[in-house]
Design a protein around this motif. Structure first.
Motif, mmCIF file in Angstrom:
data_model
loop_
_atom_site.group_PDB
_atom_site.id
_atom_site.type_symbol
_atom_site.label_atom_id
_atom_site.label_comp_id
_atom_site.label_asym_id
_atom_site.label_seq_id
_atom_site.Cartn_x
_atom_site.Cartn_y
_atom_site.Cartn_z
ATOM 1 N N ASN A 19 0.865 -1.184 0.000
ATOM 2 C CA ASN A 19 0.000 0.000 0.000
ATOM 3 C C ASN A 19 0.897 1.228 0.000
ATOM 4 N N VAL A 20 0.651 2.116 -0.946
ATOM 5 C CA VAL A 20 1.481 3.303 -1.107
ATOM 6 C C VAL A 20 0.597 4.541 -1.019
ATOM 7 N N VAL A 21 1.017 5.527 -0.217
ATOM 8 C CA VAL A 21 0.314 6.800 -0.100
ATOM 9 C C VAL A 21 1.165 7.868 -0.769
ATOM 10 N N MET A 22 0.559 8.590 -1.743
ATOM 11 C CA MET A 22 1.253 9.663 -2.453
ATOM 12 C C MET A 22 0.522 10.970 -2.236
ATOM 13 N N ASN A 23 1.273 12.065 -2.309
ATOM 14 C CA ASN A 23 0.626 13.370 -2.255
ATOM 15 C C ASN A 23 0.198 13.790 -3.664
ATOM 16 N N LYS A 24 -0.381 14.968 -3.798
ATOM 17 C CA LYS A 24 -0.907 15.425 -5.090
ATOM 18 C C LYS A 24 0.178 15.643 -6.135
ATOM 19 N N LYS A 25 1.417 15.810 -5.710
ATOM 20 C CA LYS A 25 2.518 16.006 -6.655
ATOM 21 C C LYS A 25 3.140 14.686 -7.096
ATOM 22 N N GLY A 26 2.595 13.556 -6.623
ATOM 23 C CA GLY A 26 3.116 12.254 -7.020
ATOM 24 C C GLY A 26 4.296 11.794 -6.192
ATOM 25 N N ILE A 27 4.543 12.437 -5.062
ATOM 26 C CA ILE A 27 5.647 12.057 -4.181
ATOM 27 C C ILE A 27 5.119 11.060 -3.150
ATOM 28 N N VAL A 28 5.815 9.927 -3.025
ATOM 29 C CA VAL A 28 5.404 8.893 -2.076
ATOM 30 C C VAL A 28 5.671 9.377 -0.656
ATOM 31 N N GLU A 29 4.641 9.344 0.174
ATOM 32 C CA GLU A 29 4.778 9.760 1.567
ATOM 33 C C GLU A 29 4.912 8.568 2.504
ATOM 34 N N LYS A 30 4.330 7.428 2.123
ATOM 35 C CA LYS A 30 4.332 6.284 3.026
ATOM 36 C C LYS A 30 4.176 4.991 2.227
ATOM 37 N N VAL A 31 4.884 3.950 2.671
ATOM 38 C CA VAL A 31 4.762 2.618 2.077
ATOM 39 C C VAL A 31 4.458 1.648 3.207
ATOM 40 N N ASP A 32 3.330 0.955 3.114
ATOM 41 C CA ASP A 32 2.932 -0.033 4.124
ATOM 42 C C ASP A 32 2.994 -1.436 3.542
ATOM 43 N N GLY A 33 3.338 -2.392 4.386
ATOM 44 C CA GLY A 33 3.278 -3.795 3.996
ATOM 45 C C GLY A 33 4.595 -4.444 3.662
ATOM 46 N N ILE A 34 5.701 -3.728 3.800
ATOM 47 C CA ILE A 34 7.000 -4.311 3.446
ATOM 48 C C ILE A 34 7.363 -5.479 4.361
ATOM 49 N N PRO A 35 7.253 -5.358 5.692
ATOM 50 C CA PRO A 35 7.599 -6.518 6.537
ATOM 51 C C PRO A 35 6.745 -7.745 6.215
ATOM 52 N N GLU A 36 5.455 -7.522 5.945
ATOM 53 C CA GLU A 36 4.574 -8.643 5.605
ATOM 54 C C GLU A 36 4.986 -9.275 4.277
ATOM 55 N N MET A 37 5.352 -8.431 3.308
ATOM 56 C CA MET A 37 5.785 -8.960 2.014
ATOM 57 C C MET A 37 7.076 -9.753 2.163
ATOM 58 N N LEU A 38 8.028 -9.224 2.936
ATOM 59 C CA LEU A 38 9.286 -9.941 3.154
ATOM 60 C C LEU A 38 9.044 -11.277 3.854
ATOM 61 N N ALA A 39 8.133 -11.285 4.830
ATOM 62 C CA ALA A 39 7.810 -12.536 5.531
ATOM 63 C C ALA A 39 7.175 -13.538 4.577
ATOM 64 N N ASN A 40 6.296 -13.061 3.704
ATOM 65 C CA ASN A 40 5.657 -13.925 2.727
ATOM 66 C C ASN A 40 6.677 -14.503 1.746
ATOM 67 N N ILE A 41 7.605 -13.675 1.281
ATOM 68 C CA ILE A 41 8.661 -14.137 0.371
ATOM 69 C C ILE A 41 9.533 -15.170 1.082
ATOM 70 N N ALA A 42 9.882 -14.900 2.338
ATOM 71 C CA ALA A 42 10.704 -15.849 3.102
ATOM 72 C C ALA A 42 9.986 -17.188 3.241
ATOM 73 N N ASP A 43 8.705 -17.128 3.534
ATOM 74 C CA ASP A 43 7.926 -18.365 3.685
ATOM 75 C C ASP A 43 7.844 -19.123 2.370
ATOM 76 N N ARG A 44 7.516 -18.429 1.285
ATOM 77 C CA ARG A 44 7.383 -19.074 -0.029
ATOM 78 C C ARG A 44 8.702 -19.660 -0.524
ATOM 79 N N SER A 45 9.802 -18.983 -0.221
ATOM 80 C CA SER A 45 11.109 -19.411 -0.738
ATOM 81 C C SER A 45 11.870 -20.317 0.225
ATOM 82 N N HIS A 46 11.301 -20.540 1.405
ATOM 83 C CA HIS A 46 11.954 -21.369 2.435
ATOM 84 C C HIS A 46 13.322 -20.799 2.823
ATOM 85 N N ARG A 47 13.383 -19.474 2.913
ATOM 86 C CA ARG A 47 14.591 -18.765 3.341
ATOM 87 C C ARG A 47 14.276 -18.047 4.650
ATOM 88 N N GLN A 48 15.324 -17.730 5.401
ATOM 89 C CA GLN A 48 15.127 -17.004 6.647
ATOM 90 C C GLN A 48 14.752 -15.552 6.347
#
Length: 180
Positions: A19-48
């Motif tokens: 999930n990405v939040v941008m302002n009206k000028k197209g500048i990213v202010e916040k990115v949510d979900g990175i730890p969850e995505m990394l955990a999902n990738i680790a689980d799928r790939s059987h890596r730590q």
């Protein structure tokens, strides 16, 4: 081999989202979900988790996502584009070291709702060290009515000056379609 591990882990990121939040000028202010995505990738790939996070730090971190998306979505100017109008954006790239990226935009032709834009880039160290310099060029096709890009292509050549040697890097970034 770190690159084969990176390739295989990248495969496991397919279909996941942030999930990405941008302002009206197209500048990213916040990115949510990175730890969850990394955990999902680790689980799928059987890596730590720590291994996945370390390998993807320059590609899948809040700063990395901001750098990529800001380069693409901060293109539209604050006003209407009329014949002869040119503009410039300055962004600070912060993933590996602070680097100032200046992008110059020159509209080329309008084809219906598509606006073709030529770009040129200048890069310099974001601090006073002067160890990073570079330039490049690219092209953008954006919807004239919405101001949203749907094709982005750039090529950068960057020289990093160290005490005893110079490092020349080339970067190519291509985005063919942006889907919301």
């Amino acid at each position: 081999n770190a690159f084969s591990i990176l390739d295989s882990i990248g495969f496991y990121a397919h279909g996941l989202f942030l999930n990405v939040v941008m302002n009206k000028k197209g500048i990213v202010e916040k990115v949510d979900g990175i730890p969850e995505m990394l955990a999902n990738i680790a689980d799928r790939s059987h890596r730590q988790y720590g291994t996945v996070k370390t390998l993807l730090e320059d590609y899948l971190s809040e700063n990395a996502i901001k750098v990529i998306l800001n380069r693409v979505f901060s293109i539209p100017p604050d006003r209407a584009i009329v014949p002869g109008f040119r503009w410039m954006n300055t962004l600070m790239l912060v993933t590996k070291a602070p680097i100032e990226l200046k992008t110059f935009y020159v509209p080329d032709k309008n084809d219906g709702d598509s606006l073709n834009i030529n770009t040129s880039f200048l890069l310099a160290s974001g601090d006073s060290s002067g160890v990073v310099n570079g330039n490049g060029k690219g092209s953008v096709i954006m919807s004239y009515s919405s101001g949203m890009p749907y094709h982005y292509e750039s090529s950068l050549k960057v020289t990093t000056t160290a005490t005893a040697y110079n490092i020349l890097e080339e970067e190519h970034l291509n985005i063919e379609q942006v889907i919301f």
